[in-house]
Design an enzyme around this catalytic site. Structure first.
Site, short mmCIF file in Angstrom:
data_model
loop_
_atom_site.label_atom_id
_atom_site.label_comp_id
_atom_site.label_asym_id
_atom_site.label_seq_id
_atom_site.Cartn_x
_atom_site.Cartn_y
_atom_site.Cartn_z
N LYS A 90 -9.32 62.96 -22.38
CA LYS A 90 -10.15 62.19 -21.40
C LYS A 90 -10.19 63.07 -20.15
CE LYS A 90 -11.10 57.38 -22.89
NZ LYS A 90 -10.11 57.48 -24.12
N GLU A 112 -14.68 52.47 -14.75
CA GLU A 112 -14.54 51.27 -15.89
C GLU A 112 -13.51 51.74 -16.59
OE1 GLU A 112 -17.04 53.28 -16.69
OE2 GLU A 112 -16.08 53.71 -18.39
N SER A 378 -7.35 63.05 -31.20
CA SER A 378 -7.70 63.26 -29.55
C SER A 378 -6.70 62.80 -28.71
CB SER A 378 -8.60 61.97 -29.66
OG SER A 378 -8.32 60.80 -30.29
C1 LIG Z 1 -10.57 56.81 -25.18
C2 LIG Z 1 -10.09 57.41 -26.55
C3 LIG Z 1 -10.98 57.55 -27.69
C4 LIG Z 1 -12.32 56.98 -27.94
O1 LIG Z 1 -13.08 57.61 -26.94
P1 LIG Z 1 -14.25 58.61 -27.14
O2 LIG Z 1 -15.25 58.67 -26.14
O3 LIG Z 1 -14.98 58.16 -28.57
O4 LIG Z 1 -13.67 59.87 -27.70
C5 LIG Z 1 -10.20 58.28 -28.63
N1 LIG Z 1 -9.03 58.75 -28.74
C6 LIG Z 1 -8.30 58.47 -27.75
C7 LIG Z 1 -6.76 59.07 -27.58
C8 LIG Z 1 -8.64 57.85 -26.46
O5 LIG Z 1 -7.72 57.77 -25.42
#
Ligand SMILES: *Cc1c(COP(=O)(O)O)cnc(C)c1O
Length: 394
Positions: A90, A112, A378
């Site tokens: 992010k 948000e 992610s």
């Molecule tokens: C917020 C988040 C997501 C989901 O958000 P996307 O916009 O779909 O990438 C996925 N993995 C993690 C670790 C997150 O913090």
């Protein structure tokens, strides 16, 4: 040639656009006019690249996971977004948007947040840039995600609990839009995923595209060719997935597999599997698939993973699914938990629960031994340890 990128009006096929209150038209138009020019300017690129390298810690490694590969009978590389500063992808987006906000002369940032991950990433860059920061968060989430609330406060942000509706992400989003309507001149709204009115989905995808840019270079170095056979990622709003596929989306040699949150099961009434359950509608200023009842009321989604718990999905991904460019699998809570434990025991990496959904999709695909797979982790699992311990698979 057919392309899966945005068109001039902000659409991906039928999906996207900008469905916003009259009072925001000027704001959004200003943003539509500014974003590409700024993102492509030399001064922006220099500052953005420097921060990604020395503040975030990029490039993130592309790691060949040998034991996981052996288990699934193919060659699996993990794109390690979990190693970024603040623990997920992010931050790539919030750094880019705050640099844009400054160049547009804005002095106040709003955001948000649901689980609090985007709120923390926004509060982080606001501290870095000395900007005022207000984060809207449903009261239910404020109570559930206490540590992230404390982090945001420590970083100097004001967290405003939202008490309308179910007091979760959707309600926080409405409140942020309301704030923006009241302060259109000085306020910049940092949206945390590839959702919202045009140009946000395209802008966030571009800011996350550093992920696939690095994959291309790292695969060339490690594999001797710059594309994989499969790209895999989880989808909440879709930003880590969009970044993972950005430079490959029009390349038909590359198969795209996305994992959305099945919750307790797609048919259970407790799910966040928007591609399987959603119908066309408007959410957060964008035409996309939405989980809604007969009357068009948006329904409360459910997933064990707070970051995937969203009743919509980015217009990019709605279109990829409709056009069958991407295969979208619903991975249930128990499958994600099992996959998280598996990665932890095979590779010594504790993934975020969101990322565990992408890992849970591995067992649903018939790989050939020669297949090269890149799966984006992610985020890291520190924030999910309590959930993991409470739900230890047998
Ligand atoms: C917020 C988040 C997501 C989901 O958000 P996307 O916009 O779909 O990438 C996925 N993995 C993690 C670790 C997150 O913090």
């Amino acid at each position: 040639m057919k392309t899966f990128h945005v068109d001039a009006d902000g659409y991906y096929g039928n999906f996207g656009g900008a469905y916003i209150p009259e009072i925001l038209h000027r704001c959004v138009e200003e943003l539509q006019k500014a974003y590409i020019e700024v993102l492509e300017s030399e001064s922006f690129k220099r500052e953005y690249d420097e921060l990604l390298r020395n503040y975030v810690g990029r490039p993130s490694p592309l790691y060949l996971a040998k034991r996981l590969s052996e288990k699934y009978g193919c060659k699996i590389y993990l794109k390690r977004e979990d190693l970024n500063h603040t623990g997920a992808h992010k931050i790539n987006n919030t750094i880019g948007q705050i640099l844009l906000a400054r160049r547009m002369g804005k002095t106040r940032i709003i955001a948000e947040t649901g689980a609090g991950q985007h709120g923390v990433a926004t509060a982080t860059v606001c501290a870095l840039m000395n900007m005022e920061c207000v984060v809207y968060m449903g009261k239910t989430d404020v109570e559930r995600q206490h540590i992230n609330v404390e982090k945001m406060r420590m970083l100097g942000a004001e967290v405003r609990p939202v008490t309308s509706g179910n007091m979760t992400l959707k309600d926080a989003t409405n409140e942020a839009i309301r704030d923006w309507c009241c302060h259109p001149a000085d306020t910049y709204y940092i949206i945390g995923s590839t959702v919202g009115p045009h140009p946000y989905p395209d802008m966030v995808a571009r800011l996350q595209s550093v992920i696939s840019e690095e994959i291309r270079r790292q695969l060339q170095e490690q594999e001797g060719r710059d594309y994989p056979d499969y790209l895999m990622a989880c989808v909440g709003g879709g930003s880590n997935a969009a970044g993972t596929i950005y430079h490959y989306v029009d390349d038909e040699r590359v198969k795209i597999v996305l994992a959305e949150a099945g919750g307790l099961g797609v048919e259970s009434g407790k799910s966040a599997a928007t591609i399987q359950l959603g119908r066309e509608g408007i959410i957060h200023g964008s035409r996309t698939l939405v989980i809604q009842d007969e009357d068009g009321q948006i329904q409360e989604p459910y997933s064990i993973s707070a970051g995937l718990d969203y009743p919509g999905i980015g217009p990019i991904h709605a279109n990829l699914a409709r056009e069958k460019r991407a295969e979208v699998l619903a991975i249930n809570d128990d499958e994600a938990l099992e996959a998280a434990y598996e990665l932890t025991r095979l590779e010594g990496i504790i993934p975020a629960l969101e990322s565990a959904h992408a890992l849970g999709a591995l067992r649903k695909i018939d790989f050939k031994p020669s297949d090269v797979v890149v799966l984006t982790v992610s985020g890291r699992g520190d924030k999910d340890i309590e959930t993991y311990l409470k739900n230890m698979p047998r």
